[in-house]
Enzyme design. Structure first.
Site, short mmCIF file in Angstrom:
data_model
loop_
_atom_site.label_atom_id
_atom_site.label_comp_id
_atom_site.label_asym_id
_atom_site.label_seq_id
_atom_site.Cartn_x
_atom_site.Cartn_y
_atom_site.Cartn_z
N CYS A 32 0.88 -1.17 0.00
CA CYS A 32 0.00 0.00 0.00
C CYS A 32 0.92 1.22 0.00
CB CYS A 32 -0.96 -0.01 1.19
SG CYS A 32 -0.15 0.18 2.80
N GLN A 33 0.45 2.35 0.46
CA GLN A 33 1.28 3.55 0.44
C GLN A 33 2.26 3.59 1.60
OE1 GLN A 33 0.18 4.99 -2.33
NE2 GLN A 33 1.93 6.36 -2.48
#
Length: 212
Positions: A178-179
């Site tokens: 994810c980020q």
């Protein structure tokens, strides 16, 4: 009916034997009545639960309206997302019938389940695994995925992970990202709990410099 003995043969069989023995001792037996709220959306993550008997509704507020997302039955687990990602509860779980839960405190969850099931890898190792046949699994929102997805990545937003258990190829290995690493840690645990071969990109995309 699910029992703690199932831990030895189920998805948790990959855990060290000593951890399973400790889990058998530290899970609490919790009788519940129909209509009782077990966890509330927006609350703190304090326990991990496994359904021993009964049925439970998973609900979330969408546009001011409570929407039912799923029904949990014997053997299903819940409450792990907030514990793994260290975030607030993202749904409410209530008893749809009288039943019994097995409850594990956050401290024991972190020590005995979270860390053994979260396999973190750095960027170089992640790329090596993908080159060897693993698949990138992006658990961000579709808009984020569209903006800067990794080559060949499959997009399964965190909220849809449970629905993806039956559609992903269990013979493949996956590297989830994810980020920042918060969403991917929750997703990684959920998949690992189901027996998938999965690791997570440590620190998420933000921690990777000069990737390309």
């Amino acid at each position: 009916m699910f029992s703690l003995a199932n831990l030895r043969n189920g998805a948790f069989a990959q855990l060290p034997a000593a951890h399973i023995d400790a889990l058998l001792q530290r899970f609490e037996n919790l009788p519940v009545r129909r209509g009782e709220i077990i966890i509330r959306e927006g609350g703190e993550g304090d326990y991990y639960y496994v359904v021993e008997s009964g049925k439970f509704r998973v609900e979330r507020t969408v546009g001011g309206v409570m929407v039912e997302l799923a029904e949990l039955k014997s053997g299903d687990a819940f409450g792990e997302e907030a514990l793994v990602s260290e975030a607030r509860r993202n749904a409410t779980v209530a008893a749809a019938a009288d039943g019994t839960l097995l409850r594990l405190a956050k401290r024991d969850f972190d020590q005995l389940l979270r860390e053994p099931l979260l396999h973190r890898v750095g960027w170089d190792e992640a790329c090596e695994r993908v080159a060897a046949g693993a698949v990138w699994l992006d658990v961000r929102y579709p808009s984020e995925h569209h903006y800067d997805k990794l080559p060949g990545a499959i997009n399964v937003p965190l909220a849809e992970v449970r629905n993806a258990f039956g559609s992903l190829d269990r013979t493949r290995e996956y590297v989830v990202y994810c980020q920042s690493g918060r969403r991917s840690s929750a997703a990684c645990f959920l998949f690992a709990q189901q027996g998938f071969r999965i690791s997570m990109l440590a620190g998420g995309l933000w921690a990777v410099e000069g990737r390309g």
